[in-house]
Design a protein around this motif. Structure first.
Motif, PDB file in Angstrom:
ATOM      1  N   GLU A 206      -8.073  32.376   9.787  1.00 47.32           N
ATOM      2  CA  GLU A 206      -9.268  32.555  10.622  1.00 47.32           C
ATOM      3  C   GLU A 206     -10.450  31.817   9.969  1.00 47.32           C
ATOM      4  O   GLU A 206     -11.205  31.124  10.646  1.00 47.32           O
ATOM      5  CB  GLU A 206      -9.559  34.054  10.746  1.00 47.32           C
ATOM      6  N   ARG A 207     -10.556  31.952   8.653  1.00 48.81           N
ATOM      7  CA  ARG A 207     -11.646  31.270   7.933  1.00 48.81           C
ATOM      8  C   ARG A 207     -11.490  29.753   8.014  1.00 48.81           C
ATOM      9  O   ARG A 207     -12.453  29.010   7.957  1.00 48.81           O
ATOM     10  CB  ARG A 207     -11.687  31.715   6.463  1.00 48.81           C
ATOM     11  N   GLU A 208     -10.236  29.306   8.173  1.00 49.10           N
ATOM     12  CA  GLU A 208      -9.985  27.857   8.258  1.00 49.10           C
ATOM     13  C   GLU A 208     -10.157  27.333   9.679  1.00 49.10           C
ATOM     14  O   GLU A 208      -9.891  26.167   9.945  1.00 49.10           O
ATOM     15  CB  GLU A 208      -8.556  27.550   7.773  1.00 49.10           C
ATOM     16  N   GLY A 209     -10.522  28.183  10.631  1.00 49.64           N
ATOM     17  CA  GLY A 209     -10.804  27.711  11.982  1.00 49.64           C
ATOM     18  C   GLY A 209      -9.834  28.177  13.055  1.00 49.64           C
ATOM     19  O   GLY A 209     -10.004  27.827  14.226  1.00 49.64           O
ATOM     20  N   TYR A 210      -8.814  28.935  12.705  1.00 43.69           N
ATOM     21  CA  TYR A 210      -7.922  29.474  13.737  1.00 43.69           C
ATOM     22  C   TYR A 210      -8.630  30.601  14.475  1.00 43.69           C
ATOM     23  O   TYR A 210      -9.426  31.340  13.882  1.00 43.69           O
ATOM     24  CB  TYR A 210      -6.612  29.998  13.115  1.00 43.69           C
ATOM     25  N   GLU A 211      -8.337  30.751  15.745  1.00 47.68           N
ATOM     26  CA  GLU A 211      -8.889  31.859  16.514  1.00 47.68           C
ATOM     27  C   GLU A 211      -7.829  32.965  16.535  1.00 47.68           C
ATOM     28  O   GLU A 211      -6.654  32.683  16.833  1.00 47.68           O
ATOM     29  CB  GLU A 211      -9.184  31.380  17.931  1.00 47.68           C
ATOM     30  N   VAL A 212      -8.244  34.173  16.214  1.00 47.61           N
ATOM     31  CA  VAL A 212      -7.265  35.257  16.105  1.00 47.61           C
ATOM     32  C   VAL A 212      -7.612  36.379  17.083  1.00 47.61           C
ATOM     33  O   VAL A 212      -8.754  36.833  17.133  1.00 47.61           O
ATOM     34  CB  VAL A 212      -7.226  35.836  14.664  1.00 47.61           C
TER      35      VAL A 212
ATOM     36  N   GLU B 208      -3.957  39.390   5.339  1.00 47.72           N
ATOM     37  CA  GLU B 208      -4.720  38.472   4.489  1.00 47.72           C
ATOM     38  C   GLU B 208      -4.422  37.002   4.789  1.00 47.72           C
ATOM     39  O   GLU B 208      -5.359  36.227   4.926  1.00 47.72           O
ATOM     40  CB  GLU B 208      -4.528  38.802   3.004  1.00 47.72           C
ATOM     41  N   PRO B 209      -3.154  36.590   4.921  1.00 48.44           N
ATOM     42  CA  PRO B 209      -2.952  35.183   5.296  1.00 48.44           C
ATOM     43  C   PRO B 209      -3.543  34.844   6.662  1.00 48.44           C
ATOM     44  O   PRO B 209      -4.033  33.728   6.873  1.00 48.44           O
ATOM     45  CB  PRO B 209      -1.432  35.001   5.293  1.00 48.44           C
ATOM     46  N   ILE B 210      -3.552  35.816   7.588  1.00 48.46           N
ATOM     47  CA  ILE B 210      -4.123  35.499   8.906  1.00 48.46           C
ATOM     48  C   ILE B 210      -5.657  35.440   8.809  1.00 48.46           C
ATOM     49  O   ILE B 210      -6.291  34.571   9.407  1.00 48.46           O
ATOM     50  CB  ILE B 210      -3.615  36.483   9.985  1.00 48.46           C
TER      51      ILE B 210
ATOM     52  N   GLY C  20       7.655  36.517   1.959  1.00 42.90           N
ATOM     53  CA  GLY C  20       8.223  36.192   3.275  1.00 42.90           C
ATOM     54  C   GLY C  20       7.141  36.142   4.343  1.00 42.90           C
ATOM     55  O   GLY C  20       7.102  35.225   5.170  1.00 42.90           O
ATOM     56  N   ASP C  21       6.254  37.125   4.337  1.00 49.06           N
ATOM     57  CA  ASP C  21       5.181  37.173   5.342  1.00 49.06           C
ATOM     58  C   ASP C  21       4.257  35.958   5.217  1.00 49.06           C
ATOM     59  O   ASP C  21       3.949  35.289   6.204  1.00 49.06           O
ATOM     60  CB  ASP C  21       4.352  38.457   5.176  1.00 49.06           C
ATOM     61  N   ASN C  22       3.805  35.678   4.001  1.00 49.23           N
ATOM     62  CA  ASN C  22       2.888  34.554   3.789  1.00 49.23           C
ATOM     63  C   ASN C  22       3.522  33.233   4.207  1.00 49.23           C
ATOM     64  O   ASN C  22       2.897  32.420   4.886  1.00 49.23           O
ATOM     65  CB  ASN C  22       2.494  34.470   2.305  1.00 49.23           C
ATOM     66  N   TRP C  23       4.768  33.058   3.805  1.00 52.17           N
ATOM     67  CA  TRP C  23       5.464  31.807   4.113  1.00 52.17           C
ATOM     68  C   TRP C  23       5.637  31.657   5.626  1.00 52.17           C
ATOM     69  O   TRP C  23       5.321  30.608   6.212  1.00 52.17           O
ATOM     70  CB  TRP C  23       6.805  31.792   3.375  1.00 52.17           C
ATOM     71  N   ALA C  24       6.137  32.732   6.260  1.00 52.10           N
ATOM     72  CA  ALA C  24       6.397  32.670   7.704  1.00 52.10           C
ATOM     73  C   ALA C  24       5.122  32.300   8.466  1.00 52.10           C
ATOM     74  O   ALA C  24       5.144  31.452   9.369  1.00 52.10           O
ATOM     75  CB  ALA C  24       6.935  34.017   8.188  1.00 52.10           C
ATOM     76  N   ILE C  25       4.024  32.919   8.089  1.00 49.08           N
ATOM     77  CA  ILE C  25       2.767  32.711   8.828  1.00 49.08           C
ATOM     78  C   ILE C  25       2.258  31.279   8.645  1.00 49.08           C
ATOM     79  O   ILE C  25       1.933  30.578   9.602  1.00 49.08           O
ATOM     80  CB  ILE C  25       1.739  33.773   8.390  1.00 49.08           C
TER      81      ILE C  25
END
Ligand code: PLP
Length: 379
Positions: free
Chosen positions: A110-116, A104-106, A73-78
Motif C-alpha cells: 500500500e505504501r508503494e502505491g497499491y490500492e487495497v 504487513e506485506p500488504i 510463505g505468506d510474504n513470498w506468495a503476496i
C-alpha cells in the motif's frame, strides 16, 4: 505439570515427528544435492516427504515448495502474486483480520502505491462473500484471505472468493493463509480455487522452522531467493531435511485420524464453553469458532494480560490474542467492533488432539478462582 491450551500459537511436537527428525539428523543427514549415496538417499527421502505433505494438502507433489515458516510463505506468495500481475493492475483485496504475516506485506505494498480494499468482519468475525464479490475490479491482481482466523477460529469465505474471481473475469490470483486450517478443516487448494496457499509445520505437531507454500501447477512465480537450484530454483537454500521429514511424519500421523481429532477437539471446546457459560456469570463468548480447535471468550472487567499471567502462575497456558498488549485489543478483536470492555478481557483458548475435558474444566475453575480474588476493573 502444566495445562497447554494455546495450540493455535504452537503445538508440542508429536513422537513420530521427533523420531523422523532425529533419524534424518543422525543417520540420513546427507545434503540432497550431493552426488553420492548418502546425498541421493536424502534427495529420495525429501521427495517421499513432499508426496506425504502433498497428500495431506490434497495436491500434487510438484505443487509443494518447502519454506521455513508460515510468515515466509505468506510474504513470498503476496510479493510474487503482485509481481505476476504487475502489468494488469495495482489493486489488492484482503481482510482486516489477517495475521501480521499477511497484513504487513500488504501494508508495505500500500505504501508503494497499491490500492487495497480491506474487508471488515461483523461482530462474529465473519466476512461476507458478497463483500468480496463487490470489491473485485478489472485491475484486482490479488485476493488474499485466510482460511481460518487464528484468534476467533472463524472460517472465511475463501471458496466463494475463488468463485467470485472466476465469475468476474478479473486477473486476480487467490492466496489463502491456511496455517490454522491445515489438517483441522477439510479442504483442497483446487476445491478452494486457490492459486497459492500457505501452511506452517509447528501448528500441526511438527517443529518450528518448516512450512510449505502450495503453488498451483502452471503458475509461474518469481523465486523467493536467488541461489542454488533447490526447490526447482524457487526457494533455494539447502533443504532443512530433518524439519521436512518431521512435517511429513506429523502429517502422516494426523491424517488417518483427521475426522476423529476434529470431533474430539470440538467436543472439548464445547465442554469448555458450556462450563464457562454456566459457571462464569457475565462471561461473553466472543467466538465459538467454526474450526474445531479455537474459541474466544471474554471476562469483561478483567484485563486479558492479567488473566493470562494469573493462569500462567497456575500452570495454565492460554493466549490474549496475537497482539493484545499495552492497553490495546488485538486488531482482530478490535475489528469485530465489540465494546472495549469486552475486548480488553479477551482470551483465546485453543485445543489439540491431546487436550482433555479435565483440562477444560481446570481452566474454568482457575478463572472462577481468579475472579473471586479480584475486583473487576472499570465497573
Ligand atoms: N498465519 C496464521 C493464521 C498464523 O496463525 C500464524 C502463526 O501464528 C502465521 C501465519 C505465521 O506462521 P509462522 O509462525 O510459521 O511464521
Amino acid at each position: 505439570m502444566f495445562i497447554y491450551l494455546d495450540n493455535a500459537a504452537t503445538t508440542r511436537v508429536c513422537p513420530e515427528a521427533a523420531q523422523a527428525a532425529l533419524e534424518v539428523m543422525t543417520e540420513g543427514f546427507g545434503n540432497p544435492s550431493s552426488r553420492y549415496a548418502l546425498g541421493s538417499a536424502a534427495a529420495e527421502r525429501l521427495e517421499r516427504d513432499r508426496a506425504v505433505v502433498a497428500a495431506a494438502l490434497g495436491c500434487l507433489s510438484e505443487e509443494v515448495v518447502f519454506t521455513s515458516c508460515g510468515t515466509e510463505g505468506d510474504n513470498w506468495a503476496i510479493r510474487a502474486a503482485v509481481e505476476h500481475g504487475r502489468r494488469k493492475g495495482k489493486h489488492i483485496v484482503t481482510t482486516a483480520i489477517e495475521h501480521a504475516a499477511v497484513l504487513e506485506p500488504i501494508r508495505a505494498l500500500e505504501r508503494e502505491g497499491y490500492e487495497v480494499t480491506w474487508l471488515r468482519p461483523d461482530r462474529e468475525g465473519r466476512i461476507s462473500p458478497q463483500a468480496v464479490e463487490d470489491a473485485l475490479r478489472p485491475d484486482t491482481v490479488l485476493v488474499s484471505m485466510m482460511l481460518v482466523n487464528n484468534e476467533l477460529g472463524t472460517l472465511l469465505p475463501v471458496r466463494e472468493a475463488g468463485e467470485a474471481i472466476r465469475r468476474s473475469g478479473c486477473p486476480a490470483l487467490l492466496h489463502t493463509d491456511a496455517v490454522q486450517g491445515f489438517l483441522k478443516v477439510p479442504f483442497t487448494p483446487a476445491e478452494l480455487g486457490a492459486d497459492l496457499l500457505t501452511v506452517s509445520g509447528h501448528k500441526v505437531r511438527a517443529p518450528k522452522g518448516v512450512g510449505a507454500l502450495y503453488i498451483r501447477k502452471g503458475l509461474k512465480l518469481k523465486p523467493l531467493l536467488l541461489g542454488g537450484g533447490q526447490e526447482r530454483g524457487l526457494r533455494p537454500g539447502t533443504e532443512p531435511t530433518a524439519q521436512i521429514a518431521a512435517l511429513a511424519a506429523a502429517c502422516a500421523a494426523w491424517l488417518p485420524h483427521r475426522e476423529a481429532y476434529a470431533a474430539h477437539m470440538r467436543a472439548v471446546k464445547d465442554r469448555f464453553l458450556a462450563l464457562a457459560e454456566e459457571r462464569l456469570s457475565g462471561a461473553v463468548v466472543l467466538s465459538r469458532g467454526d474450526a474445531p480447535h479455537i474459541c474466544a471468550l471474554s471476562l469483561p472487567g478483567y484485563p486479558s494480560e492479567m488473566l493470562v499471567r494469573e493462569l500462567g502462575d497456575r500452570g495454565i497456558c492460554v493466549s490474549s490474542g496475537s497482539a493484545c498488549h499495552r492497553g490495546k485489543p488485538s486488531h482482530v478483536f478490535a475489528a469485530t467492533g465489540r465494546p472495549k470492555r469486552e475486548l480488553m478481557g479477551a482470551l483465546r483458548v485453543s485445543f489439540s488432539p491431546d487436550s482433555t475435558a479435565e483440562e477444560a474444566e481446570a481452566l474454568v475453575s482457575a478463572l472462577e478462582e481468579i475472579r473471586r480474588a479480584r475486583i473487576p476493573a472499570g465497573r
